[in-house]
Design an enzyme around this catalytic site. Sequence first.
Site, PDB file in Angstrom:
ATOM      1  N   ARG A 111      62.763   1.926 -11.348  1.00 18.35           N
ATOM      2  CA  ARG A 111      62.947   3.322 -11.747  1.00 18.35           C
ATOM      3  C   ARG A 111      61.633   4.060 -11.991  1.00 18.35           C
ATOM      4  O   ARG A 111      61.547   4.983 -12.784  1.00 18.35           O
ATOM      5  CB  ARG A 111      63.870   3.424 -12.975  1.00 18.35           C
ATOM      6  CG  ARG A 111      65.258   2.922 -12.642  1.00 18.35           C
ATOM      7  CD  ARG A 111      66.003   2.442 -13.821  1.00 18.35           C
ATOM      8  NE  ARG A 111      65.368   1.272 -14.395  1.00 18.35           N
ATOM      9  CZ  ARG A 111      65.759   0.669 -15.504  1.00 18.35           C
ATOM     10  NH1 ARG A 111      66.782   1.140 -16.174  1.00 18.35           N
ATOM     11  NH2 ARG A 111      65.142  -0.399 -15.954  1.00 18.35           N
ATOM     12  N   LEU A 132      69.731 -11.113  28.279  1.00 13.69           N
ATOM     13  CA  LEU A 132      70.215 -12.267  29.041  1.00 13.69           C
ATOM     14  C   LEU A 132      69.291 -12.540  30.231  1.00 13.69           C
ATOM     15  O   LEU A 132      69.114 -13.691  30.640  1.00 13.69           O
ATOM     16  CB  LEU A 132      71.618 -11.978  29.578  1.00 13.69           C
ATOM     17  CG  LEU A 132      72.788 -12.514  28.775  1.00 13.69           C
ATOM     18  CD1 LEU A 132      74.083 -12.036  29.371  1.00 13.69           C
ATOM     19  CD2 LEU A 132      72.776 -14.046  28.705  1.00 13.69           C
ATOM     20  N   GLN A 190      65.906  -4.020  11.154  1.00 16.17           N
ATOM     21  CA  GLN A 190      65.814  -5.463  10.880  1.00 16.17           C
ATOM     22  C   GLN A 190      67.145  -6.144  11.250  1.00 16.17           C
ATOM     23  O   GLN A 190      67.864  -5.648  12.106  1.00 16.17           O
ATOM     24  CB  GLN A 190      65.448  -5.750   9.420  1.00 16.17           C
ATOM     25  CG  GLN A 190      64.036  -5.301   9.021  1.00 16.17           C
ATOM     26  CD  GLN A 190      63.952  -3.852   8.601  1.00 16.17           C
ATOM     27  OE1 GLN A 190      64.758  -3.378   7.834  1.00 16.17           O
ATOM     28  NE2 GLN A 190      62.972  -3.148   9.096  1.00 16.17           N
ATOM     29  N   GLY A 202      66.142  -9.437  13.287  1.00 13.14           N
ATOM     30  CA  GLY A 202      65.587  -8.183  13.794  1.00 13.14           C
ATOM     31  C   GLY A 202      65.172  -8.321  15.248  1.00 13.14           C
ATOM     32  O   GLY A 202      65.261  -9.413  15.835  1.00 13.14           O
ATOM     33  N   ASP A 203      64.774  -7.187  15.835  1.00 18.35           N
ATOM     34  CA  ASP A 203      64.301  -7.152  17.223  1.00 18.35           C
ATOM     35  C   ASP A 203      65.368  -7.603  18.222  1.00 18.35           C
ATOM     36  O   ASP A 203      65.056  -8.169  19.260  1.00 18.35           O
ATOM     37  CB  ASP A 203      63.034  -8.010  17.399  1.00 18.35           C
ATOM     38  CG  ASP A 203      61.977  -7.651  16.374  1.00 18.35           C
ATOM     39  OD1 ASP A 203      61.765  -6.456  16.159  1.00 18.35           O
ATOM     40  OD2 ASP A 203      61.385  -8.568  15.782  1.00 18.35           O
ATOM     41  N   GLY A 229      67.319  -5.574  19.826  1.00 16.20           N
ATOM     42  CA  GLY A 229      67.538  -4.536  20.847  1.00 16.20           C
ATOM     43  C   GLY A 229      68.515  -3.473  20.366  1.00 16.20           C
ATOM     44  O   GLY A 229      69.185  -2.833  21.174  1.00 16.20           O
ATOM     45  N   LYS A 230      68.569  -3.275  19.049  1.00 17.19           N
ATOM     46  CA  LYS A 230      69.494  -2.285  18.482  1.00 17.19           C
ATOM     47  C   LYS A 230      69.195  -0.882  18.984  1.00 17.19           C
ATOM     48  O   LYS A 230      70.108  -0.102  19.246  1.00 17.19           O
ATOM     49  CB  LYS A 230      69.399  -2.278  16.941  1.00 17.19           C
ATOM     50  CG  LYS A 230      69.833  -3.556  16.290  1.00 17.19           C
ATOM     51  CD  LYS A 230      69.622  -3.502  14.796  1.00 17.19           C
ATOM     52  CE  LYS A 230      68.171  -3.523  14.360  1.00 17.19           C
ATOM     53  NZ  LYS A 230      67.447  -4.761  14.619  1.00 17.19           N
ATOM     54  N   GLY A 231      67.892  -0.572  19.127  1.00 19.90           N
ATOM     55  CA  GLY A 231      67.486   0.773  19.549  1.00 19.90           C
ATOM     56  C   GLY A 231      68.076   1.102  20.912  1.00 19.90           C
ATOM     57  O   GLY A 231      68.648   2.165  21.114  1.00 19.90           O
ATOM     58  N   ARG A 268      52.440  -8.428  16.522  1.00 17.63           N
ATOM     59  CA  ARG A 268      52.339  -9.882  16.325  1.00 17.63           C
ATOM     60  C   ARG A 268      53.225 -10.619  17.328  1.00 17.63           C
ATOM     61  O   ARG A 268      54.307 -10.157  17.659  1.00 17.63           O
ATOM     62  CB  ARG A 268      52.828 -10.262  14.908  1.00 17.63           C
ATOM     63  CG  ARG A 268      51.908  -9.811  13.808  1.00 17.63           C
ATOM     64  CD  ARG A 268      52.447 -10.226  12.454  1.00 17.63           C
ATOM     65  NE  ARG A 268      53.635  -9.472  12.080  1.00 17.63           N
ATOM     66  CZ  ARG A 268      54.329  -9.677  10.976  1.00 17.63           C
ATOM     67  NH1 ARG A 268      53.960 -10.639  10.128  1.00 17.63           N
ATOM     68  NH2 ARG A 268      55.377  -8.945  10.680  1.00 17.63           N
ATOM     69  N   THR A 288      53.816  -4.337  14.585  1.00 20.39           N
ATOM     70  CA  THR A 288      52.528  -4.965  14.269  1.00 20.39           C
ATOM     71  C   THR A 288      51.862  -5.594  15.487  1.00 20.39           C
ATOM     72  O   THR A 288      50.697  -5.994  15.397  1.00 20.39           O
ATOM     73  CB  THR A 288      52.748  -6.087  13.224  1.00 20.39           C
ATOM     74  OG1 THR A 288      53.699  -7.011  13.759  1.00 20.39           O
ATOM     75  CG2 THR A 288      53.253  -5.531  11.907  1.00 20.39           C
ATOM     76  N   GLY A 303      60.774  -1.263  14.178  1.00 20.26           N
ATOM     77  CA  GLY A 303      60.185  -0.822  15.438  1.00 20.26           C
ATOM     78  C   GLY A 303      61.250  -0.907  16.508  1.00 20.26           C
ATOM     79  O   GLY A 303      61.626  -2.000  16.908  1.00 20.26           O
ATOM     80  N   HIS A 304      61.807   0.227  16.903  1.00 22.42           N
ATOM     81  CA  HIS A 304      62.848   0.237  17.931  1.00 22.42           C
ATOM     82  C   HIS A 304      62.259   0.777  19.226  1.00 22.42           C
ATOM     83  O   HIS A 304      61.630   1.824  19.218  1.00 22.42           O
ATOM     84  CB  HIS A 304      64.015   1.146  17.509  1.00 22.42           C
ATOM     85  CG  HIS A 304      64.752   0.632  16.320  1.00 22.42           C
ATOM     86  ND1 HIS A 304      65.569   1.414  15.547  1.00 22.42           N
ATOM     87  CD2 HIS A 304      64.802  -0.598  15.783  1.00 22.42           C
ATOM     88  CE1 HIS A 304      66.083   0.686  14.581  1.00 22.42           C
ATOM     89  NE2 HIS A 304      65.631  -0.537  14.693  1.00 22.42           N
ATOM     90  N   THR A 305      62.471   0.069  20.291  1.00 19.59           N
ATOM     91  CA  THR A 305      61.939   0.524  21.573  1.00 19.59           C
ATOM     92  C   THR A 305      63.081   0.983  22.472  1.00 19.59           C
ATOM     93  O   THR A 305      64.073   0.289  22.608  1.00 19.59           O
ATOM     94  CB  THR A 305      61.176  -0.636  22.265  1.00 19.59           C
ATOM     95  OG1 THR A 305      60.240  -1.156  21.324  1.00 19.59           O
ATOM     96  CG2 THR A 305      60.438  -0.160  23.498  1.00 19.59           C
TER      97      THR A 305
HETATM   98  P1  IMP Z   1      58.569  -6.230   5.278  1.00 20.95           P
HETATM   99  O1  IMP Z   1      59.889  -5.640   5.636  1.00 20.95           O
HETATM  100  O2  IMP Z   1      57.416  -5.516   5.908  1.00 20.95           O
HETATM  101  O3  IMP Z   1      58.416  -6.430   3.805  1.00 20.95           O
HETATM  102  O4  IMP Z   1      58.529  -7.713   5.902  1.00 20.95           O
HETATM  103  C1  IMP Z   1      59.392  -8.744   5.451  1.00 20.95           C
HETATM  104  C2  IMP Z   1      59.832  -9.615   6.616  1.00 20.95           C
HETATM  105  O5  IMP Z   1      60.671  -8.871   7.471  1.00 20.95           O
HETATM  106  C3  IMP Z   1      58.693 -10.117   7.489  1.00 20.95           C
HETATM  107  O6  IMP Z   1      59.045 -11.398   7.982  1.00 20.95           O
HETATM  108  C4  IMP Z   1      58.667  -9.123   8.640  1.00 20.95           C
HETATM  109  O7  IMP Z   1      58.095  -9.678   9.811  1.00 20.95           O
HETATM  110  C5  IMP Z   1      60.154  -8.882   8.794  1.00 20.95           C
HETATM  111  N1  IMP Z   1      60.469  -7.582   9.392  1.00 20.95           N
HETATM  112  C6  IMP Z   1      60.429  -6.376   8.800  1.00 20.95           C
HETATM  113  N2  IMP Z   1      60.822  -5.413   9.651  1.00 20.95           N
HETATM  114  C7  IMP Z   1      61.134  -6.027  10.802  1.00 20.95           C
HETATM  115  C8  IMP Z   1      61.648  -5.556  12.049  1.00 20.95           C
HETATM  116  O8  IMP Z   1      61.917  -4.373  12.266  1.00 20.95           O
HETATM  117  N3  IMP Z   1      61.843  -6.516  13.010  1.00 20.95           N
HETATM  118  C9  IMP Z   1      61.613  -7.839  12.775  1.00 20.95           C
HETATM  119  N4  IMP Z   1      61.134  -8.318  11.634  1.00 20.95           N
HETATM  120  C10 IMP Z   1      60.909  -7.412  10.644  1.00 20.95           C
END
Ligand code: IMP
Length: 424
Positions: free
Chosen positions: A143, A332, A224, A12-13, A15-17, A303, A301, A40-42
């Site tokens: 279900r 890059l 993701q 994830g992250d 840069g798809k957005g 983080r 988040t 979270g797409h920026t």
């Molecule tokens: P959950 O999707 O909130 O259940 O998190 C499960 C795992 O996926 C964790 O390690 C999160 O940090 C990660 N995760 C969920 N969504 C993203 C995202 O959009 N970008 C990066 N990591 C993500």
Amino acid sequence: MPVLSVIGTQWGDEGKGKILDLIAERADVVVRYQGGANAGHTVVVGTEKFVFHLLPSGILHPGKRNVIANGVVLDAEQLLQEIDAFEKRGIEIQGRLFISAAAHLVFPYHKALDRASEGVKGGTKIGTTGRGIGPAYADKIARTGLRVGDLYDERRFTERLRANVAEKNQILQAIYHAEPLPFESILAEFLGYAKRLRPYVTDTFHLLRDALDAGQYVFIEGAQGILLDVDFGTYPFVTSSNSSALGISAGTGIAPKRVGEVLGVAKAYTTRVGEGPFPTELPPAEAELLRKKGEEFGATTGRPRRCGWFDGVATRFAVEVNGVDALALTKLDTLSGYDTLQICTAYQIGGKSTDRFPCGEVSLDGVKPVYEKLPGWREPLTGMRRYDDLPKTVRDYVAFIEDFLRVRATIVSVGPARDQTITR
Ligand code: IMP
């Protein structure tokens, strides 16, 4: 190809957005097919920064239709906040956003269970975003979930919600010693959402089928990345949906044979948020440097993201699983300033070397990355707009990745802005 998918090839992250926003001009419809408000797409447009959690990135492009398809778990509160915030900034949503009646709803008890279960796991926690994703998908599979369309049968919705809240409260109290949640106020909250969501709710299966039959271009926006895919990612440290291209058909209803080209997005290095194996992770001080240079903090988040070198083994696996046709290589510019860069080309597992990503049969714990060293570059890249203007060391770095992954990087990104992108 009438269907083009933009999928993350790491954790994830990537840069798809930004990439989707860039090519959305050519799309008629942009679709989210999985995940929820964990994403979270920026996207940066001029001096403005837009952060998306649920709205598809096509929303920034006037005239494009945007779909939240059945595979998404919908956090109505978050979506409505996002709609309000975007409308305040002059972006029209009405008539351009379509939400599947078959998408599952995320309830406060899903978020409470997500946080409570993470809270008691100690060393085995996943490091979720706390957005209720796992529990919402668990209810879907069990279900017992409630879908967006259920909001419009008030009697049935009330009965099923009452039963769910009662059950989840027992779990929250008996297992996690947490406070129970009040049914009446959740019901009132969701009946309020039902009214506000009404104009957007539709049968997105037929919307997409009609669009494709009419020869329109449908772009699919992954959230993701494949290494967080519930089947092919680093289980159990994954999200709860098929975040690879494999989830597209189930998450939208587009038949597999109609799912066309896949554009994989990879960062020029690797990051990961949350727990779980990360073979190319850098030691703390070096990770800190890369984190600062790349501003690697979670869009959802906040983080700090874990940082490491480009993992060729994992990304080639992603290319294979997703059927990636072309690559967008992002950030890059962040790598400027290193004398030497490293790319992982094999894993040492239990004394043996392999360039195949382990797919469940062995654990990634204790994997030692085998690196190829490449010369770095000092020049800032953010002002460069033509591929041939990039220093030779940069082009060599890209060529090495292309050769290793056996896929061409047709888009190279050197900054967050729309114009900081080089298309080849
Ligand atoms: P959950 O999707 O909130 O259940 O998190 C499960 C795992 O996926 C964790 O390690 C999160 O940090 C990660 N995760 C969920 N969504 C993203 C995202 O959009 N970008 C990066 N990591 C993500």
